[in-house]
Design an enzyme around this catalytic site. Sequence first.
Site, PDB file in Angstrom:
ATOM      1  NE  ARG A 156      11.420  -8.155  29.662  1.00  0.00           N
ATOM      2  CZ  ARG A 156      10.293  -7.348  29.434  1.00  0.00           C
ATOM      3  NH1 ARG A 156       9.213  -7.700  28.676  1.00  0.00           N
ATOM      4  NH2 ARG A 156       9.916  -6.514  30.449  1.00  0.00           N
TER       5      ARG A 156
ATOM      6  CD1 TRP B  48      19.894  -2.726  28.335  1.00  0.00           C
ATOM      7  CD2 TRP B  48      18.844  -1.274  29.892  1.00  0.00           C
ATOM      8  NE1 TRP B  48      19.940  -1.392  27.622  1.00  0.00           N
ATOM      9  CE2 TRP B  48      19.478  -0.745  28.986  1.00  0.00           C
ATOM     10  CE3 TRP B  48      18.472  -0.812  30.924  1.00  0.00           C
ATOM     11  CZ2 TRP B  48      19.156   0.678  28.728  1.00  0.00           C
ATOM     12  CZ3 TRP B  48      18.117   0.617  30.685  1.00  0.00           C
ATOM     13  CH2 TRP B  48      18.698   1.606  29.770  1.00  0.00           C
TER      14      TRP B  48
ATOM     15  CG  ASN C 171      12.394  -4.956  34.667  1.00  0.00           C
ATOM     16  OD1 ASN C 171      13.114  -4.459  34.371  1.00  0.00           O
ATOM     17  ND2 ASN C 171      11.207  -5.414  34.148  1.00  0.00           N
ATOM     18  N   GLY C 172      13.427  -2.787  36.990  1.00  0.00           N
ATOM     19  CA  GLY C 172      12.965  -1.667  37.419  1.00  0.00           C
ATOM     20  C   GLY C 172      14.139  -0.698  37.985  1.00  0.00           C
TER      21      GLY C 172
ATOM     22  CE  LYS D 204      11.181  -5.649  20.375  1.00  0.00           C
ATOM     23  NZ  LYS D 204      11.325  -4.757  19.227  1.00  0.00           N
TER      24      LYS D 204
ATOM     25  CG  HIS E 170      16.124  26.434   6.596  1.00  0.00           C
ATOM     26  ND1 HIS E 170      16.101  27.621   6.314  1.00  0.00           N
ATOM     27  CD2 HIS E 170      15.150  25.802   6.025  1.00  0.00           C
ATOM     28  CE1 HIS E 170      14.997  27.960   5.643  1.00  0.00           C
ATOM     29  NE2 HIS E 170      14.589  26.705   5.326  1.00  0.00           N
TER      30      HIS E 170
ATOM     31  CD  GLU F 195      16.815   0.935  16.954  1.00  0.00           C
ATOM     32  OE1 GLU F 195      16.025   0.725  15.942  1.00  0.00           O
ATOM     33  OE2 GLU F 195      16.134   0.662  17.852  1.00  0.00           O
TER      34      GLU F 195
ATOM     35  CD  GLU G  26      11.507   3.184  12.741  1.00  0.00           C
ATOM     36  OE1 GLU G  26      11.736   3.917  13.539  1.00  0.00           O
ATOM     37  OE2 GLU G  26      11.596   1.999  12.677  1.00  0.00           O
TER      38      GLU G  26
ATOM     39  CE  LYS H 273      14.497   0.107  13.525  1.00  0.00           C
ATOM     40  NZ  LYS H 273      13.443   0.690  13.927  1.00  0.00           N
TER      41      LYS H 273
ATOM     42  CB  CYS I  87      15.517  -6.468  33.465  1.00  0.00           C
ATOM     43  SG  CYS I  87      16.941  -5.458  34.055  1.00  0.00           S
TER      44      CYS I  87
HETATM   45  C1  F6R Z   1      13.494   0.942  18.226  1.00  0.00           C
HETATM   46  C2  F6R Z   1      12.728   0.792  18.954  1.00  0.00           C
HETATM   47  C3  F6R Z   1      12.519   1.758  20.189  1.00  0.00           C
HETATM   48  C4  F6R Z   1      10.768   1.558  20.648  1.00  0.00           C
HETATM   49  C5  F6R Z   1      10.713   2.463  22.049  1.00  0.00           C
HETATM   50  C6  F6R Z   1       9.132   2.315  22.209  1.00  0.00           C
HETATM   51  O1  F6R Z   1      13.585   0.254  16.974  1.00  0.00           O
HETATM   52  O2  F6R Z   1      12.492  -0.370  19.225  1.00  0.00           O
HETATM   53  O3  F6R Z   1      12.848   2.943  19.730  1.00  0.00           O
HETATM   54  O4  F6R Z   1      10.046   1.736  19.426  1.00  0.00           O
HETATM   55  O5  F6R Z   1      11.384   2.277  23.255  1.00  0.00           O
HETATM   56  O6  F6R Z   1       8.858   0.934  22.546  1.00  0.00           O
HETATM   57  P1  F6R Z   1       7.595   0.428  22.585  1.00  0.00           P
HETATM   58  O7  F6R Z   1       6.777   0.529  21.186  1.00  0.00           O
HETATM   59  O8  F6R Z   1       7.686  -0.876  23.110  1.00  0.00           O
HETATM   60  O9  F6R Z   1       6.820   1.439  23.686  1.00  0.00           O
END
Ligand code: F6R
Length: 614
Positions: free
Chosen positions: A27, A75, A101-102, A609, A507, A491, A484, A488, A2
């Site tokens: 966000r 969000w 937000n929250g 985000k 395994h 996501e 990772e 990506k 948000c």
């Molecule tokens: C993946 C991504 C998330 C963040 C996670 C932690 O691309 O962006 O997995 O890495 O939500 O976020 P931060 O680093 O802001 O604590």
Amino acid sequence: MCGIIGYVGPMDAARVVMDGLRRLEYRGYDSSGIALGVDGRLYFAKRAGKLAKLAELLADSPLPVSHQGIGHTRWATHGGPTDTNAHPHLSSDEQVAVVHNGIIENFAELREQLETDGVVFASQTDTEVASQWLARELRACGDLVQAMRATCGRLKGAFTLVAIDAAHPDTIVAARRNSPLVVGVGEGENFVASDVAAFIEHTREAIELGQDQVVVITPSTVVITDFDGNVKKGRQYRVDWDAKSAEKTGYDWFMRKEIFEQPRAVADTLLGRFDAAGHLMLDEVNIGDDELRAIDKIVILAAGTAFYAGMVARYAIEHWTRVPCEVELASEFRYRDPIVGPRTLCVTISQSGETADTLMAIRHARAQGARVIAICNTVGATIPRESDAVLYTRAGPEIGVASTKGFTTQLAACYLLGLWLAQVRGTKFGDEVADMVDELNAMPALMQQVLDRAESIYRLAHDLAANKDFLFIGRHVGYPVALEGALKLKEIAYLHAEGFAAGELKHGPIAIISPATPVFVIVPPRGRDQLHDKVVSNIQEVRARGARVLVLAEAGDESVVPFASTLIQLPSVSTLLQPMLAILPLQMFACELATVLGHDVDQPRNLAKSVTVE
Ligand code: F6R
């Protein structure tokens, strides 16, 4: 999670708020809305869907010109992403409008109380409880600030609330608990927002708000108090990036722009953190040497991509410092009753500095007496504020929801921290530290070499665009890179992608490989022969099952050539540093594949985000 903005001043508030929301849309983007005060009345517009839908609505039915406005991009948590559930939420008497937000944890109880008193709710959200409660307090005391304090006193959970009152067209009242809020200080105008991106084109002067504080802004004043009304002074600072940094500058996606910014971002992370002799100087990490020497355990806490950076960091930190190092998902940490104490050093990694899971984990660690060092990208965010020390990554704003430069700059900061601990504790000689510092210094140029070969990676993404399943395997620091790389793809391309420790494949997971399944293999540099040779054996295992093997290996590694369907060459570096290079083709691959598939790369479905709820 948000985005919120509030504005009071001479400009057209609707335009300022909409521009701010555009910068905050990363966000949360399932609905948005705006409310303005004009001549003792509140006007609002809100829409499900991306911000463009709200912009269309406002173009068709403009709101009156106002100099006081609040806006929100959502969000969803409580209540689906509908027009009605979009913020702002007006009280039934239309006296106040609130964005939030929250998560208000006791919303059901408060809602029941209000309904018993005859309040009729329009939405399913927890936010409407706050707006109805605020209006009720306002009717009782006649003052929005007092009403806000009283309301905050009743709420449990995490919230940033921003409110306007029809009777006061020059005032905005905002409050925060466990959720971000920053004030933008202009000349004859002021702002409140979830982060500085919202107002950066108007002012770079910002004030951090502390936990459980209320701020009242008018065009010419900013007054901060705690929930009891005691006046507080926020820390004012100048934001060191400008509006241009938050623009796409010719790239189709912020994510792609951020991928290509990595050499510069990593160089900035390293800047000024060692002297000409390679001696590390992390002066900002102001924890005494004696305390650091007494540490008997390091615990890294993070979520998502930052957690994978932490997994890489563990190998480096343990190897260089010889201190046992654990890495733990922040969301799991406090539930297992972890053994931490005054001799534990917690290292928390967070791009946004607002991730609720990570914040709660460090609060738990500090309550047990542990010292906490935050590695963070966002100056003044809650996590660094609640830590004992902070090492900023200086990556600049990361707007694309999928983290890219966040990851590599976190790695760079972790390496710095590990080497610095080794220097302080004397587990590495000065020349050994200096050699690693030289290698780190060389990384930006090597990263650029990998990025310069983007076209071949893009071609691969086009070739593989019809595949629905992808595997990524690696050992040692290659394992988190595999995780990772898979994350990506999940996501932004919404594809089934899994990362495995290469040795674990046999395994069980190897059963899912069918002919032509693409398997990315991260091969460690030669030198640590056992490690390298074991991964080459793993390549043969998948190859024997008919997989299409996409090998990432250092240039000159002939041993992998016979088994690779595609070979992606990386510059030669030490094993521990290879993740900074190996992740780049995987980021580019995911970005291009998602583009080919027609997805919104910067705002993938279901994500936000900054995840400020647990
Ligand atoms: C993946 C991504 C998330 C963040 C996670 C932690 O691309 O962006 O997995 O890495 O939500 O976020 P931060 O680093 O802001 O604590």
